[in-house]
Write a protein that holds these residues in place. Sequence first.
Motif, PDB file in Angstrom:
ATOM      1  N   SER A   1       0.806  -1.230   0.000  1.00 44.73           N
ATOM      2  CA  SER A   1       0.000   0.000   0.000  1.00 44.73           C
ATOM      3  C   SER A   1       0.835   1.275   0.000  1.00 44.73           C
ATOM      4  O   SER A   1       0.590   2.185  -0.801  1.00 44.73           O
ATOM      5  CB  SER A   1      -0.971  -0.004   1.190  1.00 44.73           C
ATOM      6  OG  SER A   1      -1.941  -1.008   1.043  1.00 44.73           O
ATOM      7  N   PRO A   2       1.842   1.413   0.894  1.00 39.68           N
ATOM      8  CA  PRO A   2       2.643   2.649   0.852  1.00 39.68           C
ATOM      9  C   PRO A   2       3.387   2.830  -0.462  1.00 39.68           C
ATOM     10  O   PRO A   2       3.522   3.954  -0.953  1.00 39.68           O
ATOM     11  CB  PRO A   2       3.621   2.479   2.026  1.00 39.68           C
ATOM     12  CG  PRO A   2       3.025   1.441   2.903  1.00 39.68           C
ATOM     13  CD  PRO A   2       2.272   0.527   1.993  1.00 39.68           C
ATOM     14  N   ILE A   3       3.883   1.728  -1.043  1.00 38.06           N
ATOM     15  CA  ILE A   3       4.638   1.832  -2.292  1.00 38.06           C
ATOM     16  C   ILE A   3       3.726   2.262  -3.434  1.00 38.06           C
ATOM     17  O   ILE A   3       4.077   3.117  -4.251  1.00 38.06           O
ATOM     18  CB  ILE A   3       5.316   0.480  -2.618  1.00 38.06           C
ATOM     19  CG1 ILE A   3       6.314   0.120  -1.514  1.00 38.06           C
ATOM     20  CG2 ILE A   3       6.027   0.544  -3.962  1.00 38.06           C
ATOM     21  CD1 ILE A   3       6.942  -1.249  -1.665  1.00 38.06           C
ATOM     22  N   VAL A   4       2.528   1.677  -3.491  1.00 35.21           N
ATOM     23  CA  VAL A   4       1.574   2.057  -4.533  1.00 35.21           C
ATOM     24  C   VAL A   4       1.143   3.512  -4.362  1.00 35.21           C
ATOM     25  O   VAL A   4       1.049   4.271  -5.329  1.00 35.21           O
ATOM     26  CB  VAL A   4       0.349   1.113  -4.509  1.00 35.21           C
ATOM     27  CG1 VAL A   4      -0.765   1.647  -5.398  1.00 35.21           C
ATOM     28  CG2 VAL A   4       0.751  -0.281  -4.968  1.00 35.21           C
ATOM     29  N   GLY A   5       0.901   3.924  -3.117  1.00 33.79           N
ATOM     30  CA  GLY A   5       0.531   5.319  -2.874  1.00 33.79           C
ATOM     31  C   GLY A   5       1.626   6.284  -3.266  1.00 33.79           C
ATOM     32  O   GLY A   5       1.372   7.326  -3.882  1.00 33.79           O
ATOM     33  N   TRP A   6       2.867   5.943  -2.915  1.00 37.35           N
ATOM     34  CA  TRP A   6       4.006   6.781  -3.305  1.00 37.35           C
ATOM     35  C   TRP A   6       4.135   6.835  -4.823  1.00 37.35           C
ATOM     36  O   TRP A   6       4.409   7.882  -5.405  1.00 37.35           O
ATOM     37  CB  TRP A   6       5.271   6.203  -2.671  1.00 37.35           C
ATOM     38  CG  TRP A   6       6.547   6.786  -3.205  1.00 37.35           C
ATOM     39  CD1 TRP A   6       7.131   7.964  -2.843  1.00 37.35           C
ATOM     40  CD2 TRP A   6       7.395   6.201  -4.210  1.00 37.35           C
ATOM     41  NE1 TRP A   6       8.298   8.141  -3.549  1.00 37.35           N
ATOM     42  CE2 TRP A   6       8.481   7.077  -4.394  1.00 37.35           C
ATOM     43  CE3 TRP A   6       7.332   5.025  -4.947  1.00 37.35           C
ATOM     44  CZ2 TRP A   6       9.502   6.809  -5.293  1.00 37.35           C
ATOM     45  CZ3 TRP A   6       8.346   4.756  -5.848  1.00 37.35           C
ATOM     46  CH2 TRP A   6       9.423   5.652  -6.010  1.00 37.35           C
ATOM     47  N   GLY A   7       3.939   5.667  -5.478  1.00 35.15           N
ATOM     48  CA  GLY A   7       4.033   5.630  -6.936  1.00 35.15           C
ATOM     49  C   GLY A   7       2.987   6.492  -7.605  1.00 35.15           C
ATOM     50  O   GLY A   7       3.258   7.136  -8.627  1.00 35.15           O
TER      51      GLY A   7
ATOM     52  N   HIS B   1      -5.689  -2.121  -5.127  1.00 37.36           N
ATOM     53  CA  HIS B   1      -5.678  -0.835  -4.428  1.00 37.36           C
ATOM     54  C   HIS B   1      -6.632   0.155  -5.099  1.00 37.36           C
ATOM     55  O   HIS B   1      -6.394   1.364  -5.088  1.00 37.36           O
ATOM     56  CB  HIS B   1      -4.264  -0.260  -4.391  1.00 37.36           C
ATOM     57  CG  HIS B   1      -3.288  -1.113  -3.641  1.00 37.36           C
ATOM     58  ND1 HIS B   1      -3.274  -1.188  -2.263  1.00 37.36           N
ATOM     59  CD2 HIS B   1      -2.309  -1.950  -4.068  1.00 37.36           C
ATOM     60  CE1 HIS B   1      -2.325  -2.017  -1.880  1.00 37.36           C
ATOM     61  NE2 HIS B   1      -1.718  -2.489  -2.961  1.00 37.36           N
ATOM     62  N   THR B   2      -7.697  -0.369  -5.676  1.00 39.37           N
ATOM     63  CA  THR B   2      -8.644   0.495  -6.382  1.00 39.37           C
ATOM     64  C   THR B   2      -9.225   1.557  -5.463  1.00 39.37           C
ATOM     65  O   THR B   2      -9.321   2.737  -5.833  1.00 39.37           O
ATOM     66  CB  THR B   2      -9.792  -0.352  -6.971  1.00 39.37           C
ATOM     67  OG1 THR B   2      -9.244  -1.511  -7.590  1.00 39.37           O
ATOM     68  CG2 THR B   2     -10.586   0.449  -7.968  1.00 39.37           C
ATOM     69  N   GLN B   3      -9.616   1.152  -4.269  1.00 41.54           N
ATOM     70  CA  GLN B   3     -10.249   2.088  -3.348  1.00 41.54           C
ATOM     71  C   GLN B   3      -9.280   3.187  -2.914  1.00 41.54           C
ATOM     72  O   GLN B   3      -9.628   4.374  -2.890  1.00 41.54           O
ATOM     73  CB  GLN B   3     -10.787   1.336  -2.117  1.00 41.54           C
ATOM     74  CG  GLN B   3     -11.838   0.294  -2.427  1.00 41.54           C
ATOM     75  CD  GLN B   3     -13.141   0.906  -2.886  1.00 41.54           C
ATOM     76  OE1 GLN B   3     -13.662   1.824  -2.276  1.00 41.54           O
ATOM     77  NE2 GLN B   3     -13.673   0.399  -3.986  1.00 41.54           N
ATOM     78  N   THR B   4      -8.046   2.794  -2.601  1.00 38.96           N
ATOM     79  CA  THR B   4      -7.062   3.774  -2.129  1.00 38.96           C
ATOM     80  C   THR B   4      -6.721   4.794  -3.214  1.00 38.96           C
ATOM     81  O   THR B   4      -6.767   6.008  -2.975  1.00 38.96           O
ATOM     82  CB  THR B   4      -5.778   3.048  -1.684  1.00 38.96           C
ATOM     83  OG1 THR B   4      -6.100   2.124  -0.645  1.00 38.96           O
ATOM     84  CG2 THR B   4      -4.758   4.048  -1.166  1.00 38.96           C
TER      85      THR B   4
END
Length: 451
Positions: free
Chosen positions: A57-63, A108-111
């Motif tokens: 999750s953090p990596i996808v958010g950062w990306g 991670h669609t929702q995030t």
Amino acid sequence: MLRYRSIYALYLIAFIDLFAVSLFLPLLSKEIRDLGGDPFLIGVIGSVYGAVQLFSSPIVGWGSDKHGSKIILFICLLSTAVGYALQGYASNLGMLLIARSIAGCFKHTQTIGKSIITELAPQEKSHVLANFNAFGSMGFIVGPTIGAHLVELEGGFRSVCLLASAAFLANILILVLLVTTKRKIKAWPSKGKDSDDLMGKNAYCGLGTIFSWPKSGADTSTLKYSVTGILFLRFVFSSSTIIPRANLPLTLESKFGTGVVSVGYLNSMQAVISTITGLTVGPVVSRLYQNDSERMVKHAGFVKAISLLALVVAPTFRLAGLSLLLQSGADPFLRVGITSMSLDGHDDFGTILGLGQSATSLSRMLAPFIAGVAQTYLSDQDGPAIIGFTAALLGLIWSYFVGMRRGFWRWGTRKVHSDINNGSMGINGGDHQPLINDIKKGVINHNHHQL
């Protein structure tokens, strides 16, 4: 016009996303058992999804912050579609474990959807986030029923998973054709260049700076809450929801002799209540709370704790069901309120939401184990609900008395005192100079709870 088209397209993506997940999720435990899994393996495979999301999750958010939310969401949707198709064709537990790991890594669609929708309507984030959650809840109303009918056909579980995979491919089309992102990709500082940006050059180095105190001279007037405090608040309230639901059908059957059909109807009613209240969060937070998300979280947390206590002491299935419906009504206000608080003062929406998803994933990963321990050593019938009530009470106390503001943290306080002594307070010096002078003179106690 493009902005509203994108927002409504994201609502549709949220609906299809959770509709697809709810098609097979209630059937997953049975499929694991049919493949030869025992209760232990059911718990392990069930926890893998949350465990992988904890780190992804953090990596996808950062990306999404660095490379753009739309392209990252596209990759996640495509990879999740592959994972769910592989899940349908799994012929053994190892293959199913790999498929669930792929889904946990990229689902991670929702995030990311919340990140995009917040970018499109930053002044109305509570309203659009509430609608986004409500449309997702609608998917949970119809998905389990359709999945239950399809699974009765020959090769039913495979058909359900392939339908879920097709739904994610449909979301890709909606994303490409209808969604336009607003925020530009931010410029990242080169090596050796000083920057007051909250992020660094890579995911986990960048995430580390989010938890640290801002540099001297940085404007912190927009940073209302400690990220660490918000993450803990999200974790405990997520745990108060997930732990009691981990073994809920077995708990209700053991305590009230409830059948599967009654539990199914109760789940549908919970989804309906969650959808209805989710659609009202926007008007409530703007009119009743005047956009004060912190106050809304406190009130919703109180309702959550009371409803879990009622679940523990409920003597009949009807009263237990009413307490669960009350929880479903409070949960949308908690989710939107905590999300809104976490975004206040930040522009790294993807990273912050990714961190929040990690907190939820941690509780999702630990929930089956904690619920099992509670039923074994605390109470076979009420153990998970007691733990859930304790978690909700802890979250309520945290929001009322401990606080999430940055100055409440001891490590942050040491930095404040250093800046005061050096004459370089890292806040708006003009506005706070009388306070700084009083602290220097000893007029105000240096205890960190009063800063």
